[in-house]
Motif scaffolding. Structure first.
Motif, short mmCIF file in Angstrom:
data_model
loop_
_atom_site.label_atom_id
_atom_site.label_comp_id
_atom_site.label_asym_id
_atom_site.label_seq_id
_atom_site.Cartn_x
_atom_site.Cartn_y
_atom_site.Cartn_z
N VAL A 145 -78.64 9.55 -25.02
CA VAL A 145 -77.23 9.30 -24.74
C VAL A 145 -76.83 7.91 -25.26
O VAL A 145 -75.77 7.74 -25.88
CB VAL A 145 -76.96 9.41 -23.23
N ILE A 146 -77.68 6.92 -25.02
CA ILE A 146 -77.38 5.56 -25.48
C ILE A 146 -77.29 5.52 -27.00
O ILE A 146 -76.40 4.87 -27.57
CB ILE A 146 -78.45 4.59 -24.95
N ALA A 147 -78.20 6.22 -27.67
CA ALA A 147 -78.16 6.26 -29.13
C ALA A 147 -76.85 6.85 -29.63
O ALA A 147 -76.24 6.35 -30.59
CB ALA A 147 -79.35 7.06 -29.67
N GLU A 148 -76.39 7.93 -28.98
CA GLU A 148 -75.12 8.54 -29.37
C GLU A 148 -73.95 7.59 -29.15
O GLU A 148 -73.02 7.52 -29.96
CB GLU A 148 -74.91 9.83 -28.58
N ARG A 149 -73.99 6.85 -28.06
CA ARG A 149 -72.89 5.93 -27.77
C ARG A 149 -72.88 4.76 -28.76
O ARG A 149 -71.80 4.31 -29.19
CB ARG A 149 -73.00 5.42 -26.34
N ILE A 150 -74.03 4.26 -29.10
CA ILE A 150 -74.07 3.19 -30.10
C ILE A 150 -73.56 3.71 -31.44
O ILE A 150 -72.78 3.04 -32.13
CB ILE A 150 -75.50 2.63 -30.23
N ARG A 151 -74.01 4.91 -31.80
CA ARG A 151 -73.55 5.51 -33.05
C ARG A 151 -72.04 5.74 -33.03
O ARG A 151 -71.36 5.54 -34.05
CB ARG A 151 -74.28 6.84 -33.25
N GLY A 152 -71.52 6.14 -31.87
CA GLY A 152 -70.09 6.37 -31.75
C GLY A 152 -69.25 5.11 -31.80
O GLY A 152 -68.07 5.17 -32.13
N THR B 166 -69.98 2.56 -33.76
CA THR B 166 -70.10 1.95 -35.09
C THR B 166 -69.35 2.78 -36.13
O THR B 166 -68.88 3.88 -35.85
CB THR B 166 -71.58 1.84 -35.49
N ARG B 167 -69.28 2.24 -37.32
CA ARG B 167 -68.60 2.92 -38.42
C ARG B 167 -69.58 3.78 -39.21
O ARG B 167 -70.80 3.66 -39.05
CB ARG B 167 -67.94 1.89 -39.33
N ALA B 168 -69.02 4.66 -40.06
CA ALA B 168 -69.86 5.62 -40.77
C ALA B 168 -70.88 4.94 -41.68
O ALA B 168 -72.01 5.42 -41.84
CB ALA B 168 -68.98 6.58 -41.58
N HIS B 169 -70.49 3.81 -42.30
CA HIS B 169 -71.39 3.15 -43.25
C HIS B 169 -72.29 2.12 -42.58
O HIS B 169 -73.10 1.47 -43.26
CB HIS B 169 -70.58 2.49 -44.37
N ILE C 195 -74.44 -4.28 -40.22
CA ILE C 195 -73.07 -4.05 -40.67
C ILE C 195 -72.70 -5.06 -41.74
O ILE C 195 -73.18 -6.20 -41.75
CB ILE C 195 -72.07 -4.13 -39.50
N ALA C 196 -71.84 -4.63 -42.66
CA ALA C 196 -71.26 -5.53 -43.66
C ALA C 196 -70.00 -6.16 -43.08
O ALA C 196 -69.25 -5.51 -42.35
CB ALA C 196 -70.95 -4.76 -44.93
N LEU C 197 -69.79 -7.44 -43.40
CA LEU C 197 -68.70 -8.19 -42.77
C LEU C 197 -67.78 -8.83 -43.81
O LEU C 197 -68.18 -9.10 -44.95
CB LEU C 197 -69.27 -9.33 -41.90
N HIS C 198 -66.56 -9.07 -43.37
CA HIS C 198 -65.66 -9.96 -44.11
C HIS C 198 -65.56 -11.32 -43.40
O HIS C 198 -65.33 -12.35 -44.02
CB HIS C 198 -64.27 -9.35 -44.25
N ARG D 292 -67.44 -3.63 -28.68
CA ARG D 292 -67.21 -2.18 -28.61
C ARG D 292 -68.44 -1.46 -28.09
O ARG D 292 -68.35 -0.54 -27.28
CB ARG D 292 -66.82 -1.64 -29.99
N VAL D 293 -69.60 -1.87 -28.57
CA VAL D 293 -70.84 -1.24 -28.11
C VAL D 293 -71.03 -1.49 -26.62
O VAL D 293 -71.38 -0.57 -25.86
CB VAL D 293 -72.04 -1.78 -28.91
#
Length: 763
Positions: free
Chosen positions: A350-357, A359-362, A377-380, A391-392
């Motif tokens: 469940v935690i893995a799904e929530r972290i995945r949810g 985050t962004r697709a890339h 993650i890539a950043l600006h 968010r996580v």
């Protein structure tokens, strides 16, 4: 008697003469038998091919070729055998009828190959096919016989005629059985059996012909002139037919052998392709196992490192930014301990799904093992990483239904940013881990970015760990300080609490708050506990020699050490080695350490009590404070934490709490020690409400045993009415309690931050 155009001998004789001077050419008979055997072998070989061919069109082609080989072989055998027949008559053969006999042979061959195309035949199918084939061969024979033209009339003896039909059917049945059973197998022995079967079947086919010839009677009219025909043309024609048929059969057999080899190569190729396909599948599976977590289907550490290296190279070329986030689920161990590992696995999914949810697709999300996750993650700008982490954390706070319960989990996050916090994968991961450690140390459920101070602190802790390990091995630098515990009834020092110190060659005198956590995190705490225990027992022996026979030393025990079964034996060995009574030793354990595993703790404490060692609960009121558990524990003393004394008499609530603890402890027949006593007002309050012992800077700071001896002797010479410390006494304490390089102010600060050697909850 005539039947189907055939003349059968009647019961009475017919007019005319019967030719008796007929014979057969032995050479042509052998040639006919050779052709029959070759046809039989070709039929068996092609039947084997038919059984192994998978494609329908190929099966039809092989069946047609087999029918042709069988037909021309039988027909050639019959025709050569007819040419071997020698009679004193002029004979020739009608071509249309001869061709018709060949057509009948082809039909028989097709029936035979149709039967052989089946994998198995039952008895009825065998008999039906054998009868059809046998009748076809018989029809081919007698039609071919009818093509013979001469002045004689052909008559057949009925019994022998029937015998030829039976032989034809029996030969056909034998051919079917052998062909089907010889389709499976390989090797030299199998080939020899096939050769033998071909000889038997050839004999059966030839027997069918000569049974028919035996049944033949030629009747010539009276007055017919007899002359022996030339056999030269018959021999040439027979050899020509035999050569043509054998070439056809040889070509068919060669084609069958070539196809067999080709099919074997195709099977080998299919097997190779199948193996290659299996290897590809295995490679994909191994790659899945090697790079993905089986429980959550997230990338594992190996896969993450590979992608991390690729992304880092891309950002280096593009002058971009990357953030590495380490996530650790707070208090996950409690789930495994209380609900079991299966529930823990479900929670991780469940935690893995929530972290995945969150985050962004890339973005890259990985599970490193246990309850540790990592996000790339890539950043600006750096704030993107903060928002992602928030968010996580927000996603994690949604209730989770697990094992019939609804629970809320939280996570601690550490973040490092490329290129500010490192330029390599290893450096960024290490720095994110340091930031995570800071988040966990600051109360959990928080996020922290890496800063250089964390690296400095980590380096210092690593250096301190190495030096602490060396200090334990060499027994250099570590010291035991003692702080008096005064009996309020007598005003005398009843106990000394042993407190470890480390005289560091660079950092000076270190208090436990600087190195106890390092010892606990690196497996050194048991060795450190045991060293303090041994030193305290040795000092007890010295106190006995100095006239302090009743003085008790209290030694602190770490929560990690309390879970070790060897603790009882180590205490027994230390007491016996020093030669002191167990009643002179008291073991202090924190409240949280006692409640960690109450069942095992009770058993261990009972074993310690059997030695004669007293037991004290330290920091009472700061942990679980469960009376239900407290009454089960074999305790002697309760020590009230200094946090309840600090604001007395300023805050009445603290006074009421302390009073309640004293009453409760006395109800359970326990003695009460109050630590952190620093003012006469605090001492007066505790004395008024029945506290048994007090400890604090009002009497003395922790000091080496030799420095405390005069003070203890002086305190023990006073009367109870002289309990209140004088200004002169406090000044004496200042001098004895201060060690070189450590001011009185720093000593007081060290006490405020946990100046005693005690167990601390792990972060």
């Amino acid at each position: 008697m005539d039947w189907l155009g055939l003349h059968f001998l009647p019961a009475t004789s017919v007019s005319g003469r019967m030719l008796l001077e007929c014979s057969h050419n032995p050479l042509l008979i052998l040639l006919a038998y050779a052709v029959a055997c070759a046809a039989s072998f070709a039929t068996l070989d092609i039947a084997e091919r038919v059984g192994h061919v998978e494609h329908r069109n190929a099966r039809l082609r092989w069946r047609a070729l087999g029918a042709l080989c069988l037909a021309v072989g039988i027909w050639a055998m019959h025709f050569i055998s007819m040419l071997s027949f020698q009679a004193p008559l002029e004979m020739h053969y009608d071509l249309p009828i001869t061709v018709a006999s060949l057509a009948i042979a082809l039909v028989s061959g097709m029936v035979a190959m149709e039967a052989l195309s089946h994998a198995e035949l039952n008895v009825a199918q065998y008999l039906f096919a054998a009868i059809c084939i046998g009748l076809g061969i018989t029809a081919m024979h007698y039609v071919g016989m009818s093509a013979m033209r001469s002045s004689a009339v052909q008559y057949y003896e009925p019994v022998r005629f029937a015998g030829s039909v039976v032989v034809a059917i029996a030969s056909s049945l034998a051919a079917l059985v052998l062909a089907i059973h010889l389709r499976q197998g390989s090797g030299l022995f199998h080939q020899l059996i096939k050769y033998g079967a071909s000889l038997v079947l050839g004999a059966g086919i030839v027997s069918t012909h000569f049974m028919g010839m035996w049944a033949l009677h030629l009747m010539v009219p009276d007055g017919t002139q007899m002359q022996m025909a030339s056999t030269e043309n018959s021999l040439q024609l027979s050899l020509t037919i035999a050569l043509i048929v054998l070439l056809i059969i040889a070509g068919s057999v060669s084609a069958a052998l070539a196809d067999k080899k080709l099919q074997a190569k195709e099977r080998d190729l299919h097997r190779v392709n199948a193996l290659l396909s299996q290897l590809d599948q295995a490679r994909v599976s191994l790659q899945q196992v090697a790079h993905y977590d089986a429980l959550t289907n997230l990338i594992n550490r190996r896969g993450f490192n590979q992608i991390f290296a690729e992304r880092l190279m891309e950002q280096q070329l593009a002058d971009g930014m990357l953030a590495v986030m380490f996530l650790d689920v707070d208090h996950f161990k409690r789930i495994n301990d209380s609900l079991g590992h299966d529930a823990g696995d479900e929670l991780l999914k469940v935690i893995a799904e929530r972290i995945r949810g969150a985050t962004r697709a890339h973005d890259v999300v990985a599970r490193f093992g246990g309850d540790e996750f990592c996000i790339l993650i890539a950043l600006h700008n750096i704030e993107e990483a903060r928002h992602m982490a928030q968010r996580v954390m927000a996603k994690m706070k949604d209730p989770i239904a697990l094992a019939g319960r609804r629970m809320v989990m939280s996570t601690s996050i550490g973040i490092s940013v490329f290129p500010h916090d490192g330029t390599t994968c290893e450096e960024l991961l290490k720095n994110a881990d340091l930031a995570l450690y800071q988040s966990k140390g600051n109360g959990r459920n928080t996020l922290h970015f890496f800063n250089e101070g964390l690296k400095t602190k980590a380096s210092l802790e690593l250096h301190l760990e190495e030096q602490l390990r060396s200090a334990l091995v060499e027994e250099q630098g570590l010291q035991v300080f003692y702080q008096p515990i005064v009996d309020l009834r007598t005003g005398h020092v009843a106990k000394l609490e042993a407190l470890v110190r480390w005289q560091h060659p660079v950092h000076g005198l270190l208090t436990p708050d600087r190195f106890i956590t390092i010892a606990e995190n690196n497996g050194l705490i048991a060795e450190l506990d045991n060293w303090v225990l041994r030193r305290a027992c040795q000092d007890l022996a010295q106190l006995c020699d100095s006239g302090f026979e009743k003085l008790v030393i209290a030694v602190n025990c770490s929560a990690l050490n309390l879970a070790r079964e060897e603790l009882v034996q180590e205490m027994d060995v230390a007491l016996k080695a020093a030669g002191v009574a167990p009643q002179r030793l008291e073991l202090e354990v924190t409240e949280n350490a006692l409640m960690g595993n109450i069942s095992n703790t009770v058993l261990l404490l009972n074993d310690i009590r059997k030695l004669g060692v007293a037991l004290s609960i330290d920091d009472f009121g700061t942990g679980y404070s469960s009376l239900a558990y407290l009454k089960r524990l074999p305790l002697d003393t309760v020590k009230i934490d200094r946090s309840f004394i600090l604001d007395i008499p300023k805050y009445p609530q603290d006074m009421e709490i302390v009073q309640a603890i004293i009453v409760m402890a006395h109800t359970l027949h326990l003695k009460v020690v109050t630590e952190g006593v620093e003012t006469p007002a605090q001492l007066e309050f505790l004395s008024e409400y029945g506290c048994d012992y007090v400890q604090g800077y009002l009497f003395s700071k922790p000091a080496p045993l030799e420095a405390l001896r005069p003070l203890v002797k002086q305190l023990n010479q006073r009367k109870p009415s002289e309990l209140w410390p004088s200004t002169h006494l406090l000044e004496t304490v200042e001098m004895t309690g201060t060690t070189p390089g450590t001011s009185g102010k720093s000593q007081r600060a060290s006490h405020a931050h946990g100046d005693r050697f005690r167990a601390r909850p792990q972060r």
